[in-house]
Scaffold this motif. Sequence first.
Motif, PDB file in Angstrom:
ATOM      1  N   GLN A 142       0.811  -1.221   0.000  1.00 25.57           N
ATOM      2  CA  GLN A 142       0.000   0.000   0.000  1.00 25.57           C
ATOM      3  C   GLN A 142       0.844   1.271   0.000  1.00 25.57           C
ATOM      4  N   ALA A 143       2.090   1.187   0.478  1.00 26.21           N
ATOM      5  CA  ALA A 143       2.914   2.384   0.634  1.00 26.21           C
ATOM      6  C   ALA A 143       3.485   2.856  -0.702  1.00 26.21           C
ATOM      7  N   GLN A 144       3.724   4.178  -0.813  1.00 27.53           N
ATOM      8  CA  GLN A 144       4.387   4.742  -2.000  1.00 27.53           C
ATOM      9  C   GLN A 144       5.777   4.126  -2.130  1.00 27.53           C
ATOM     10  N   SER A 145       6.144   3.762  -3.367  1.00 28.84           N
ATOM     11  CA  SER A 145       7.440   3.123  -3.600  1.00 28.84           C
ATOM     12  C   SER A 145       8.286   3.937  -4.568  1.00 28.84           C
ATOM     13  N   TYR A 146       9.602   3.640  -4.554  1.00 30.25           N
ATOM     14  CA  TYR A 146      10.566   4.456  -5.292  1.00 30.25           C
ATOM     15  C   TYR A 146      11.594   3.564  -5.989  1.00 30.25           C
ATOM     16  N   CYS A 147      12.061   4.046  -7.160  1.00 24.63           N
ATOM     17  CA  CYS A 147      13.138   3.365  -7.893  1.00 24.63           C
ATOM     18  C   CYS A 147      14.233   4.398  -8.152  1.00 24.63           C
ATOM     19  N   LEU A 148      15.448   4.134  -7.627  1.00 22.12           N
ATOM     20  CA  LEU A 148      16.585   5.053  -7.776  1.00 22.12           C
ATOM     21  C   LEU A 148      17.610   4.436  -8.710  1.00 22.12           C
ATOM     22  N   LEU A 149      17.980   5.172  -9.749  1.00 18.92           N
ATOM     23  CA  LEU A 149      18.883   4.666 -10.785  1.00 18.92           C
ATOM     24  C   LEU A 149      20.241   5.351 -10.656  1.00 18.92           C
ATOM     25  N   MET A 150      21.274   4.576 -10.299  1.00 21.67           N
ATOM     26  CA  MET A 150      22.630   5.119 -10.205  1.00 21.67           C
ATOM     27  C   MET A 150      23.369   4.806 -11.505  1.00 21.67           C
ATOM     28  N   ALA A 151      23.987   5.827 -12.096  1.00 24.66           N
ATOM     29  CA  ALA A 151      24.731   5.629 -13.351  1.00 24.66           C
ATOM     30  C   ALA A 151      25.968   6.514 -13.319  1.00 24.66           C
ATOM     31  N   GLU A 152      27.150   5.891 -13.427  1.00 20.61           N
ATOM     32  CA  GLU A 152      28.409   6.632 -13.325  1.00 20.61           C
ATOM     33  C   GLU A 152      28.685   7.485 -14.567  1.00 20.61           C
ATOM     34  N   ASN A 153      28.722   6.823 -15.717  1.00 16.93           N
ATOM     35  CA  ASN A 153      29.087   7.535 -16.955  1.00 16.93           C
ATOM     36  C   ASN A 153      28.346   6.910 -18.133  1.00 16.93           C
ATOM     37  N   PRO A 154      27.033   7.090 -18.203  1.00 14.04           N
ATOM     38  CA  PRO A 154      26.248   6.408 -19.239  1.00 14.04           C
ATOM     39  C   PRO A 154      26.573   6.897 -20.643  1.00 14.04           C
ATOM     40  N   SER A 155      26.505   5.973 -21.608  1.00 14.44           N
ATOM     41  CA  SER A 155      26.663   6.332 -23.022  1.00 14.44           C
ATOM     42  C   SER A 155      25.444   7.128 -23.467  1.00 14.44           C
ATOM     43  N   GLU A 156      25.455   7.557 -24.716  1.00 18.80           N
ATOM     44  CA  GLU A 156      24.316   8.325 -25.237  1.00 18.80           C
ATOM     45  C   GLU A 156      23.039   7.492 -25.187  1.00 18.80           C
ATOM     46  N   ILE A 157      23.147   6.211 -25.592  1.00 26.59           N
ATOM     47  CA  ILE A 157      21.968   5.332 -25.547  1.00 26.59           C
ATOM     48  C   ILE A 157      21.573   5.073 -24.104  1.00 26.59           C
ATOM     49  N   GLY A 158      22.582   4.905 -23.232  1.00 21.31           N
ATOM     50  CA  GLY A 158      22.296   4.703 -21.816  1.00 21.31           C
ATOM     51  C   GLY A 158      21.529   5.873 -21.231  1.00 21.31           C
ATOM     52  N   GLN A 159      21.906   7.093 -21.608  1.00 22.70           N
ATOM     53  CA  GLN A 159      21.209   8.286 -21.134  1.00 22.70           C
ATOM     54  C   GLN A 159      19.769   8.314 -21.642  1.00 22.70           C
ATOM     55  N   GLN A 160      19.569   7.897 -22.902  1.00 28.81           N
ATOM     56  CA  GLN A 160      18.209   7.858 -23.451  1.00 28.81           C
ATOM     57  C   GLN A 160      17.340   6.885 -22.656  1.00 28.81           C
ATOM     58  N   ARG A 161      17.901   5.716 -22.333  1.00 26.02           N
ATOM     59  CA  ARG A 161      17.152   4.722 -21.561  1.00 26.02           C
ATOM     60  C   ARG A 161      16.735   5.296 -20.206  1.00 26.02           C
ATOM     61  N   LEU A 162      17.706   5.918 -19.529  1.00 23.88           N
ATOM     62  CA  LEU A 162      17.431   6.433 -18.189  1.00 23.88           C
ATOM     63  C   LEU A 162      16.395   7.558 -18.231  1.00 23.88           C
ATOM     64  N   ASP A 163      16.462   8.390 -19.264  1.00 25.76           N
ATOM     65  CA  ASP A 163      15.454   9.449 -19.428  1.00 25.76           C
ATOM     66  C   ASP A 163      14.057   8.844 -19.582  1.00 25.76           C
ATOM     67  N   ILE A 164      13.977   7.792 -20.396  1.00 23.94           N
ATOM     68  CA  ILE A 164      12.672   7.177 -20.684  1.00 23.94           C
ATOM     69  C   ILE A 164      12.106   6.487 -19.447  1.00 23.94           C
TER      70      ILE A 164
END
Length: 816
Positions: free
Chosen positions: A708-730
């Motif tokens: 029932q409680a509000q939940s969270y997802c935290l994404l840690m990324a050191e140095n993402p590639s361009e595609i990696g950045q697109q994924r994280l944005d999405i």
Amino acid sequence: MLVNTAPLLKILELEQQKNYADSAVIGGLDRFLRNWAGTAGASLQDSLSLSRFQNLVNTDYSDMGRRQRETWVKNMLAFLAEQEKEETRPAKAPAEAVPRLRSRTARLKSSTATAAGGLDSPVTVIRGISTALEGKFAKLGVRTVRDLLYFFPHRHLDYSQVKTIAQLTEGEQTIVANVWQAKVSFLGGRRGTEAIVGDETGNVRAVWFNQPYIARNLTTNSRIVLSGKVSLFRGRLVFQSPEWEPVESQDPVHTARLVPVYPLTQGLYPRTVRKLVKGAVDLYAGQVTDFLPAVVKERSGLLDLPAAIAQAHFPEDAALKDKARIRLAFDELFLLQLGVMSKKRDWQESQPGNPLEIDTALKEKFLKSLPFTLTAAQQKVLQEILADLQKPLPMCRLLQGDVGSGKTVVATAALLVAAANGFQGAFMAPTEILARQHFATISGLLARLGEPQGDDYLCRYTGILPRPLTLALLTGEITVSRKQELQQQIIAGEIDIVIGTHAIIQKEVAFKKLGLAVVDEQHRFGVEQRSALRQKGFNPHMLVMTATPIPRTLALTLYGDLDLSIINELPPGRQAIKTKWLQPGQRESAYAFLRKQIAAGHQAFIICPLIEESETITAQAAVTEYERLSQEVFPDLRLGLLHGKINAAEKDDVMRRFHDGAVDILVATPVVEVGIDIPNATVMLIESAERFGLSQLHQFRGRVGRGQAQSYCLLMAENPSEIGQQRLDIIEKVQDGFVLAEEDLKLRGPGEFFGTRQSGLPDLRMAKLSDTAILELARNEATRLFAEDPEMKRAEHKLLAKEMARVWPKNTGEWS
């Protein structure tokens, strides 16, 4: 056509008048020619004229006798007269300075006669591929001539537009120029090649780092094509390590065209691979049989196969490159469709299925016993499954549902129907953790219907059926004696529903009367495993389930042998999981947030992609991270560790303690991607998040937000590639798994998205499964052909049948 010939004509006339005394110009004719020839020669546009010109100017007039000088002057005047005639012809564009490519048809027709061996010969039959190179190509999956023909470039560099030196800007460029000077120089502290080249508009410098040998190949006054990156260095434009080849080349490979860029491995270099592939395409592409029926090819407007292969590697222009890709992608999807349609026909028509009667009273009793009401999507899917079970054909259905959408309860209803009809049911999960969780979930659901009695591996329920209903768990970690006992009960028909891992399909396990097989997270199982489960019964009904959302068109293509059901809504009350991509500097605040959530009575996951440290992949290892977090970050909290290498007893103990609230933070590898259900967990922290695909990140995220409680997802990324950045944005913005799946397909190839090799599919090298137009075209044509000639017996389908046998060999077993 030569430019600026007037000064030379005037000098030659004076030389004739002065009886060839080499006194018509100050410093002599040789000196004049050296200064004049470079600019004038750069304007020549065909190799024959250039060759004659170079022979005339590269001579020592001063060393000749009078008669030789007279002959030379006459020859030069004749040459200049011929060049003047060129002025009356239409001017050519700069690109024409490079000899035009021969047509693909002429090239293919003229080359096949000299090819050694056939398409299935080892690559060593190709000139230039030694045993050592053969091993390197094998690492890339290239072992035969056919493999090399289908070893397509992953992109092309556009060097097709030829410019003059005066037109150069920064970026990828192509010029045609004369070599004025080439020498070995020290570049960046190491030996390399430095050259000055020029045309009628100016000069430019070219450098090749660590390649001093190029200097001896660039002879003075030779004419070359240069293609590559032009950069600004100390205010001047410079070609940096460009590709080059002599302008006389009739069919350029490295320059002045769309130049292919191939996947490489250690010891294979771009020029080498291009040259070898070019030789293979020229010699062998014409041998490839075009298996596509003429009517299909014509109706779909597709290129011939040999031409498509040639143009996919060395296209004459961008339009032909696209046409080649469409043809080759169509082939892959068309053959895939025919294959899965054939599997479905064999599965449903080889033997009759077992029609099951639906006990409406039992169904209603089960649904009323649930602590929730089925969503409209669940009810629709359940009706589709029950309708299939009543047919004399075995059910082949794919059930898709996002994380937490309620697939297990629907599968439980179907298993109850099988048991009520006197048949056994099997439920196979990919891991022991998930098998135990499904056993616990289904046990809980059945306990609402009848009185349970049993233990962690066997449970009997009275009051559900006229006889006791028995549920068993069969996994690899149980004792040998208990396993044998369960196996004997299964073969005797004393167990109605068996839940387990791949232990279910071992040869020691035999069912008395298997009526329904359920496969959870089916993409985790290979071809042989799914086939083995199916073969445990007499054409049992088959339900395969996945929490990995697959776009509908893709699902219809990859699973053409399965009917499709989708649970596309979550149970009411499920909250969106707040998702945030964090920068490295925000790590401490992330830890503080975890501590705050745990202080509020909740739990958390921390996901790391690797089990052990790797020098080549900069990802946090779960073991190392667990030790660091336990000792340095959360020494006062209770941490657990879960990964694939700990034994089953430890796994069960960790999961039980986490489930019971005795563990605050579970540090784990991607083993938690699917299925694990901890309602009290509210935080999912993912390390090296850029290393995962969108669908996988979505699966991780779905492990929280179960309560029932509000939940969270935290994404840690050191140095993402361009595609990696697109994924994280999405993933930050989108919660819908099906939308994410569509985006994932655009960012990753089909093999990465779904693991085609593991799934028993033919390799998809050219098809992009995001190309819905080609998918639909291939599917429609395959459906049409299959309806007309399912066994491909017609004469016009013989070549297609042969190709199908090659792509879908009979001995690979069932596909799903």
